[in-house]
Design an enzyme around this catalytic site. Structure first.
Site, PDB file in Angstrom:
ATOM      1  N   GLN A  31       0.830  -1.211   0.000  1.00  0.00           N
ATOM      2  CA  GLN A  31       0.000   0.000   0.000  1.00  0.00           C
ATOM      3  C   GLN A  31       0.868   1.268   0.000  1.00  0.00           C
ATOM      4  O   GLN A  31       2.080   1.206   0.158  1.00  0.00           O
ATOM      5  CB  GLN A  31      -0.931  -0.007   1.218  1.00  0.00           C
ATOM      6  CG  GLN A  31      -0.232  -0.267   2.535  1.00  0.00           C
ATOM      7  CD  GLN A  31      -1.105  -0.953   3.592  1.00  0.00           C
ATOM      8  OE1 GLN A  31      -2.334  -0.937   3.486  1.00  0.00           O
ATOM      9  NE2 GLN A  31      -0.480  -1.552   4.581  1.00  0.00           N
ATOM     10  N   HIS A  62      -9.461   2.112  19.558  1.00  0.00           N
ATOM     11  CA  HIS A  62      -8.681   1.035  20.176  1.00  0.00           C
ATOM     12  C   HIS A  62      -9.284   0.539  21.491  1.00  0.00           C
ATOM     13  O   HIS A  62      -9.216  -0.651  21.788  1.00  0.00           O
ATOM     14  CB  HIS A  62      -7.215   1.478  20.348  1.00  0.00           C
ATOM     15  CG  HIS A  62      -6.516   1.629  19.036  1.00  0.00           C
ATOM     16  ND1 HIS A  62      -5.822   2.766  18.679  1.00  0.00           N
ATOM     17  CD2 HIS A  62      -6.441   0.801  17.966  1.00  0.00           C
ATOM     18  CE1 HIS A  62      -5.335   2.613  17.447  1.00  0.00           C
ATOM     19  NE2 HIS A  62      -5.702   1.433  17.000  1.00  0.00           N
ATOM     20  N   ASP A  86      -0.267  -0.553  13.880  1.00  0.00           N
ATOM     21  CA  ASP A  86       0.062   0.649  14.651  1.00  0.00           C
ATOM     22  C   ASP A  86       0.254   0.359  16.134  1.00  0.00           C
ATOM     23  O   ASP A  86       0.803   1.180  16.869  1.00  0.00           O
ATOM     24  CB  ASP A  86      -1.002   1.733  14.458  1.00  0.00           C
ATOM     25  CG  ASP A  86      -2.407   1.228  14.764  1.00  0.00           C
ATOM     26  OD1 ASP A  86      -2.659   0.790  15.910  1.00  0.00           O
ATOM     27  OD2 ASP A  86      -3.263   1.260  13.858  1.00  0.00           O
ATOM     28  N   GLY A 138      -2.680 -12.738   7.550  1.00  0.00           N
ATOM     29  CA  GLY A 138      -3.602 -13.076   8.636  1.00  0.00           C
ATOM     30  C   GLY A 138      -4.459 -14.298   8.335  1.00  0.00           C
ATOM     31  O   GLY A 138      -4.746 -15.111   9.223  1.00  0.00           O
ATOM     32  N   ASP A 155      -8.449  -5.958  13.141  1.00  0.00           N
ATOM     33  CA  ASP A 155      -8.216  -4.511  13.134  1.00  0.00           C
ATOM     34  C   ASP A 155      -7.638  -4.172  11.764  1.00  0.00           C
ATOM     35  O   ASP A 155      -6.458  -3.877  11.624  1.00  0.00           O
ATOM     36  CB  ASP A 155      -7.234  -4.183  14.265  1.00  0.00           C
ATOM     37  CG  ASP A 155      -6.893  -2.699  14.329  1.00  0.00           C
ATOM     38  OD1 ASP A 155      -7.489  -1.900  13.593  1.00  0.00           O
ATOM     39  OD2 ASP A 155      -6.000  -2.356  15.128  1.00  0.00           O
ATOM     40  N   SER A 156      -8.498  -4.236  10.757  1.00  0.00           N
ATOM     41  CA  SER A 156      -8.036  -4.171   9.365  1.00  0.00           C
ATOM     42  C   SER A 156      -8.335  -2.821   8.738  1.00  0.00           C
ATOM     43  O   SER A 156      -9.081  -2.012   9.284  1.00  0.00           O
ATOM     44  CB  SER A 156      -8.749  -5.248   8.547  1.00  0.00           C
ATOM     45  OG  SER A 156     -10.108  -4.890   8.365  1.00  0.00           O
ATOM     46  N   ASP A 158     -10.020  -1.022   5.191  1.00  0.00           N
ATOM     47  CA  ASP A 158     -11.357  -1.209   4.625  1.00  0.00           C
ATOM     48  C   ASP A 158     -11.407  -2.413   3.668  1.00  0.00           C
ATOM     49  O   ASP A 158     -10.380  -2.882   3.202  1.00  0.00           O
ATOM     50  CB  ASP A 158     -11.771   0.090   3.920  1.00  0.00           C
ATOM     51  CG  ASP A 158     -11.764   1.258   4.888  1.00  0.00           C
ATOM     52  OD1 ASP A 158     -12.353   1.121   5.964  1.00  0.00           O
ATOM     53  OD2 ASP A 158     -11.129   2.283   4.586  1.00  0.00           O
TER      54      ASP A 158
END
Lengths: 275, 275
Positions: A31, A62, A86, A138, A155-156, A158
């Site tokens: 990305q 979070h 992150d 994953g 926790d991806s 879009d």
């Protein structure tokens, strides 16, 4: 120079942020990665033009994606985070005294590396000895670890591009197998204002796999519409019926035990959407 | 021509909407008034550069600012709306079978006139025989009508310029006098993400006047941050303890009886802000 970031998720309703400085911008294997410093939200991680997290409002997302499943489970010891490079989810997970191990499975090692460098107040828990970082796919990781985790958090980004395979029934079946016998799954599932069909389809897909499936909401200013959904699938414990009176006191800015229950009470149009 | 509206409320985090067409733009006696047709939210009313309401998401704001006080009061007959010239609040108020009369007191007659013309699906209830429109100063109107209304709704613009006098203790004391002995007051009170000091001060000012003062929240995509607060002051009835089981069934898209209660459960940082 008057520098602005135009967020590219929603075509005709575009959020823009005035930028002090671009700290890093690079094309990774997966990305376009940037970390920029903004006047309104401080430093933020931007992937493929979409704001992922900021130092000012990261706590909402979070806290809600972690404390709701971790307080619903009576004794979560092993937790898997898919994505979340992150480190913000790991930071919140490690506030739970029962947790012995967190595995972060992030496909893009550059996200982990740059967040460690430029977002230390979010990523610091990635250095914790209880946290194991696995850079890789994953879907593959989940497939190869049966009956291994009490809580799995997706926790991806879009559901387009790199994260597309992290949404949908076939992945949720794999997560079901990856969970222990009373395990709980949570994913971020977009906003019902702009992407109602994603919210509806994810809910339907999760419901086909988990005996208890529920949606909860949180107010997140840097996500489109500001009103975000999370989908929770549980094998045994109902997040709305759990007794929270004796859970650990942890330091939060958004989550409370009362809000844990109230966040599952949905506006009428969202109720109708997932009926 | 690629036409965009840049919203001017928050300086460094600016929402922008792609515009199909500007339907009306004029300087009124009080403000810069525009109604534009956008790709993402349809037609919207914009006052002094700030989005007030849109045909796509108006239901959230108008349902929450009206149904919460009107279902908290056991028998609301007379209702005053201060501001609210678009008619959206009146539309929702008139869904309540107990209501005999709504007075809309709007300072800017042009808002009423142009919303009737360009936003009929929001403003249609302004033609209802139960609705009386008074073009004039809300502060003066409230002062001159003692013990007159069961519910007073302050549906104002932001606390700068024309609406500044509609925020603060001296106006809330006047509203207290304007209400009947068991009356209820509600106002839109900005977002705690961007304007925490407004939320805090309004709450403190209302609390000094009303024996029961509470804050509730709703997700509104076209308001800054998407997560909006409302402050309710009540002489007698507690909005969180009211029995909603026998209230009228009305048609809504956001409000539900369960959400009525849940919307008062606040995130930790907002609880802290108003403590």
């Amino acid at each position: 120079m008057d520098l602005w970031l135009k967020e590219s998720q929603i075509e005709d309703a575009v959020m823009t942020y005035r930028v002090k400085q671009t700290l890093i911008r690079e094309k990774t294997e997966y990305q376009d990665l940037a970390i920029v410093d903004t006047y309104s939200f401080g430093r933020m991680l931007v992937l493929d033009g979409i704001v992922q997290t900021t130092v000012r409002d990261e706590y909402v997302y979070h806290e809600m994606i972690t404390h709701i499943p971790l307080f619903t489970h009576p004794n979560p010891k092993k937790v898997l985070v898919v994505g979340g490079g992150d480190g913000g989810a790991v930071k919140e997970i490690l506030k739970h005294p029962t947790v012995e191990k967190v595995v972060l499975c992030e496909i893009d090692g550059e996200v982990v590396k740059q967040c460690k460098k430029y977002l230390p107040e979010i990523s610091f828990a990635l250095e914790d000895p209880k946290c194991e970082i696995f850079i890789g796919d994953g879907i593959k990781y989940v497939h190869e670890h049966r009956n291994s985790f009490d809580v799995v958090i997706v926790d991806s980004t879009d559901p387009f591009g790199a994260a597309e395979g992290l949404f949908g029934g076939s992945f949720y079946k794999e997560i079901y197998e990856c969970l222990t016998k009373d395990g709980i799954f949570v994913a971020q599932t977009e906003t019902p204002f702009y992407l109602p069909e994603v919210v509806r389809d994810v809910y339907k897909d999760a419901k086909a796999v988990f005996p208890i499936t529920k949606l909860f909401m949180a107010g997140i200013p840097t996500y489109p519409s500001g009103f975000w959904s999370f989908t929770l699938g549980s094998k045994r414990y109902d997040p709305q019926k759990v007794n929270l009176s004796s859970t650990a006191d942890i330091n939060t800015k958004y989550y409370t035990k009362e809000l844990h229950i109230a966040s599952f009470v949905l506006p009428k149009f969202i109720e109708d959407l997932i009926r």
